[in-house]
Scaffold this active site. Structure first.
Site, PDB file in Angstrom:
ATOM      1  N   HIS A   2      69.478  50.497  53.144  1.00  0.00           N
ATOM      2  CA  HIS A   2      69.486  50.189  54.577  1.00  0.00           C
ATOM      3  C   HIS A   2      68.110  49.648  54.951  1.00  0.00           C
ATOM      4  O   HIS A   2      67.134  50.389  54.993  1.00  0.00           O
ATOM      5  CB  HIS A   2      69.812  51.506  55.325  1.00  0.00           C
ATOM      6  CG  HIS A   2      69.817  51.398  56.811  1.00  0.00           C
ATOM      7  ND1 HIS A   2      69.891  52.504  57.640  1.00  0.00           N
ATOM      8  CD2 HIS A   2      69.774  50.322  57.642  1.00  0.00           C
ATOM      9  CE1 HIS A   2      69.878  52.117  58.903  1.00  0.00           C
ATOM     10  NE2 HIS A   2      69.813  50.804  58.930  1.00  0.00           N
ATOM     11  N   SER A  53      71.401  60.749  52.691  1.00  0.00           N
ATOM     12  CA  SER A  53      70.218  59.934  52.960  1.00  0.00           C
ATOM     13  C   SER A  53      68.993  60.606  52.355  1.00  0.00           C
ATOM     14  O   SER A  53      68.566  61.674  52.805  1.00  0.00           O
ATOM     15  CB  SER A  53      70.040  59.754  54.473  1.00  0.00           C
ATOM     16  OG  SER A  53      68.804  59.123  54.693  1.00  0.00           O
ATOM     17  N   GLY A  75      64.697  54.989  62.635  1.00  0.00           N
ATOM     18  CA  GLY A  75      63.277  55.272  62.459  1.00  0.00           C
ATOM     19  C   GLY A  75      62.993  56.658  61.912  1.00  0.00           C
ATOM     20  O   GLY A  75      62.021  56.850  61.201  1.00  0.00           O
ATOM     21  N   PHE A  76      63.875  57.596  62.228  1.00  0.00           N
ATOM     22  CA  PHE A  76      63.612  58.976  61.821  1.00  0.00           C
ATOM     23  C   PHE A  76      64.909  59.707  61.490  1.00  0.00           C
ATOM     24  O   PHE A  76      65.940  59.419  62.083  1.00  0.00           O
ATOM     25  CB  PHE A  76      62.893  59.730  62.954  1.00  0.00           C
ATOM     26  CG  PHE A  76      61.622  59.045  63.378  1.00  0.00           C
ATOM     27  CD1 PHE A  76      60.430  59.272  62.706  1.00  0.00           C
ATOM     28  CD2 PHE A  76      61.637  58.129  64.422  1.00  0.00           C
ATOM     29  CE1 PHE A  76      59.262  58.608  63.074  1.00  0.00           C
ATOM     30  CE2 PHE A  76      60.477  57.461  64.805  1.00  0.00           C
ATOM     31  CZ  PHE A  76      59.287  57.704  64.125  1.00  0.00           C
ATOM     32  N   GLY A  77      64.789  60.642  60.563  1.00  0.00           N
ATOM     33  CA  GLY A  77      65.916  61.532  60.284  1.00  0.00           C
ATOM     34  C   GLY A  77      65.906  62.681  61.281  1.00  0.00           C
ATOM     35  O   GLY A  77      64.973  62.826  62.079  1.00  0.00           O
ATOM     36  N   GLY A  78      66.952  63.486  61.260  1.00  0.00           N
ATOM     37  CA  GLY A  78      66.980  64.722  62.038  1.00  0.00           C
ATOM     38  C   GLY A  78      67.149  64.552  63.535  1.00  0.00           C
ATOM     39  O   GLY A  78      66.851  65.464  64.302  1.00  0.00           O
ATOM     40  N   GLY A 120      71.739  62.980  56.220  1.00  0.00           N
ATOM     41  CA  GLY A 120      70.395  63.275  55.721  1.00  0.00           C
ATOM     42  C   GLY A 120      70.076  64.745  55.851  1.00  0.00           C
ATOM     43  O   GLY A 120      70.293  65.541  54.938  1.00  0.00           O
ATOM     44  N   SER A 121      69.580  65.127  57.035  1.00  0.00           N
ATOM     45  CA  SER A 121      69.132  66.515  57.199  1.00  0.00           C
ATOM     46  C   SER A 121      70.270  67.515  57.073  1.00  0.00           C
ATOM     47  O   SER A 121      70.046  68.640  56.627  1.00  0.00           O
ATOM     48  CB  SER A 121      68.383  66.683  58.520  1.00  0.00           C
ATOM     49  OG  SER A 121      69.029  65.977  59.528  1.00  0.00           O
ATOM     50  N   ASP A 169      75.657  56.314  60.709  1.00  0.00           N
ATOM     51  CA  ASP A 169      74.334  56.731  60.237  1.00  0.00           C
ATOM     52  C   ASP A 169      73.513  57.364  61.355  1.00  0.00           C
ATOM     53  O   ASP A 169      73.107  56.675  62.288  1.00  0.00           O
ATOM     54  CB  ASP A 169      73.606  55.498  59.672  1.00  0.00           C
ATOM     55  CG  ASP A 169      72.298  55.849  58.997  1.00  0.00           C
ATOM     56  OD1 ASP A 169      72.006  57.042  58.819  1.00  0.00           O
ATOM     57  OD2 ASP A 169      71.570  54.901  58.636  1.00  0.00           O
ATOM     58  N   GLY A 170      73.274  58.669  61.199  1.00  0.00           N
ATOM     59  CA  GLY A 170      72.391  59.364  62.131  1.00  0.00           C
ATOM     60  C   GLY A 170      73.064  60.540  62.816  1.00  0.00           C
ATOM     61  O   GLY A 170      74.092  60.377  63.480  1.00  0.00           O
ATOM     62  N   GLY A 171      72.517  61.719  62.587  1.00  0.00           N
ATOM     63  CA  GLY A 171      73.041  62.909  63.267  1.00  0.00           C
ATOM     64  C   GLY A 171      74.428  63.331  62.818  1.00  0.00           C
ATOM     65  O   GLY A 171      75.150  63.995  63.568  1.00  0.00           O
ATOM     66  N   MET A 189      74.620  52.626  63.913  1.00  0.00           N
ATOM     67  CA  MET A 189      73.537  53.603  64.068  1.00  0.00           C
ATOM     68  C   MET A 189      73.908  54.548  65.206  1.00  0.00           C
ATOM     69  O   MET A 189      74.082  54.122  66.350  1.00  0.00           O
ATOM     70  CB  MET A 189      72.217  52.897  64.391  1.00  0.00           C
ATOM     71  CG  MET A 189      71.625  52.077  63.265  1.00  0.00           C
ATOM     72  SD  MET A 189      71.417  52.977  61.718  1.00  0.00           S
ATOM     73  CE  MET A 189      70.383  54.347  62.225  1.00  0.00           C
ATOM     74  N   MET A 221      65.560  48.535  57.406  1.00  0.00           N
ATOM     75  CA  MET A 221      65.106  48.556  58.797  1.00  0.00           C
ATOM     76  C   MET A 221      63.768  47.825  58.833  1.00  0.00           C
ATOM     77  O   MET A 221      62.700  48.403  59.011  1.00  0.00           O
ATOM     78  CB  MET A 221      64.975  50.001  59.281  1.00  0.00           C
ATOM     79  CG  MET A 221      66.328  50.618  59.591  1.00  0.00           C
ATOM     80  SD  MET A 221      66.287  52.408  59.613  1.00  0.00           S
ATOM     81  CE  MET A 221      66.524  52.719  57.871  1.00  0.00           C
ATOM     82  N   ASP A 246      66.690  54.537  52.971  1.00  0.00           N
ATOM     83  CA  ASP A 246      66.199  53.970  54.232  1.00  0.00           C
ATOM     84  C   ASP A 246      64.842  53.319  54.054  1.00  0.00           C
ATOM     85  O   ASP A 246      63.830  53.999  53.899  1.00  0.00           O
ATOM     86  CB  ASP A 246      66.091  55.088  55.278  1.00  0.00           C
ATOM     87  CG  ASP A 246      67.457  55.572  55.732  1.00  0.00           C
ATOM     88  OD1 ASP A 246      68.264  54.722  56.153  1.00  0.00           O
ATOM     89  OD2 ASP A 246      67.719  56.786  55.651  1.00  0.00           O
ATOM     90  N   HIS A 286      72.040  56.869  49.970  1.00  0.00           N
ATOM     91  CA  HIS A 286      71.628  56.032  51.096  1.00  0.00           C
ATOM     92  C   HIS A 286      70.099  56.020  51.144  1.00  0.00           C
ATOM     93  O   HIS A 286      69.469  57.076  51.239  1.00  0.00           O
ATOM     94  CB  HIS A 286      72.215  56.596  52.393  1.00  0.00           C
ATOM     95  CG  HIS A 286      71.925  55.783  53.611  1.00  0.00           C
ATOM     96  ND1 HIS A 286      72.697  54.686  53.966  1.00  0.00           N
ATOM     97  CD2 HIS A 286      70.947  55.875  54.546  1.00  0.00           C
ATOM     98  CE1 HIS A 286      72.207  54.156  55.079  1.00  0.00           C
ATOM     99  NE2 HIS A 286      71.138  54.857  55.450  1.00  0.00           N
ATOM    100  N   MET A 292      61.877  51.309  55.722  1.00  0.00           N
ATOM    101  CA  MET A 292      61.314  51.056  57.061  1.00  0.00           C
ATOM    102  C   MET A 292      59.934  50.417  56.930  1.00  0.00           C
ATOM    103  O   MET A 292      59.158  50.795  56.050  1.00  0.00           O
ATOM    104  CB  MET A 292      61.175  52.375  57.826  1.00  0.00           C
ATOM    105  CG  MET A 292      62.478  53.150  57.963  1.00  0.00           C
ATOM    106  SD  MET A 292      62.275  54.582  59.027  1.00  0.00           S
ATOM    107  CE  MET A 292      63.841  55.427  58.713  1.00  0.00           C
TER     108      MET A 292
END
Ligand code: DX5
Ligand code: ZN
Length: 222
Positions: free
Chosen positions: A67, A9, A143-146, A198-199, A176-178, A138, A69, A36, A34, A38
């Site tokens: 993606h 991401s 809304g946010f990475g990390g 991502g992170s 997607d996420g974490g 999700m 959002m 994002d 990927h 927003m």
């Protein structure tokens, strides 16, 4: 064993060195970019739009997984396709006429994805699952990475895999996420096809090796 895809991401990239970060992904074993998008309305954050997607596409040598959002995504589907998107994912929660929107995406020639927020049940997709190319679960609030992985996403992955098997749908499952080295394997065993990271990738000491390690985990045929 089936192959799974890794989609870094770009949200977590260093945007002051964006060209280098894109080149790193090009050289890695990653499969997709990927991206994002927003709008500050569907989610409490604003990132980038078509203009940046198109610029990234000029340097990227792998498909762009976009993606959205955003509210009223149907207004921008053609624009993101023209900007180079190969996968366009809209949110279930943002589409009152989801069936129509899925077909609008497919008519552009892109793959059609539907994303579900953490509180949205996979059961709500049963009547369209045969028409979608990808479901993005999700595993954080968008809304946010990390952010921290929401554990219930694992059960949702298994449930969605079962629905896909029951209906003979070809939909891929994207998480997607974490996502990172600590939970990739268990997600793949639960039936995930695409891991967004991502992170865990861009924040790693060695992003290329991290992508390689994510790619090396074994998936199972369910
Ligand atoms: C969150 C985005 C994600 C995000 C993932 O709203 O959809 O794609 O970039 O970032 P990590 O992997 O850091 O959780
Ligand atoms: Zn995303």
């Amino acid at each position: 064993m089936k192959e799974h895809l890794i989609a870094p991401s770009v949200l977590a990239a260093d945007f002051t060195r964006l060209a280098e970060e894109i080149e790193m992904v090009n050289r890695s074993e990653a499969d997709w970019f990927h991206l994002d998008v927003m709008d500050g309305r569907f989610v409490p954050n604003i990132t980038f739009g078509m203009f940046i997607v198109e610029a990234i596409g000029k340097l990227a040598r792998k498909p762009l997984d976009v993606h959205l959002m955003i509210v009223e995504p149907e207004k921008y589907i053609d624009g993101f396709r023209k900007a180079g998107a190969e996968v366009i994912t809209v949110h279930y929660e943002a589409c009152p006429h989801l069936h129509r929107t899925i077909h609008q995406i497919k008519e552009t020639g892109a793959k059609a994805g539907v994303a579900l927020n953490p509180h949205t049940s996979v059961e709500l997709l049963r009547d369209v699952i045969e028409e979608v190319d990808l479901v993005c679960l999700m595993s954080v609030n968008p809304g946010f990475g990390g952010q921290k992985f929401i554990h219930n996403s694992l059960a949702k992955t298994r449930q969605l895999r079962q629905m896909i098997l029951d209906t003979h749908s070809n939909a891929m499952i994207e998480i997607d996420g974490g996502v990172g080295l600590q939970n990739a394997e268990v997600l793949l065993q639960a039936g995930a096809d695409v891991l967004v990271a991502g992170s865990s990738v861009f924040g790693a000491k060695d992003p290329i090796a991290t992508i390689g390690a994510l790619k090396a985990f074994k998936s199972v045929v369910l």
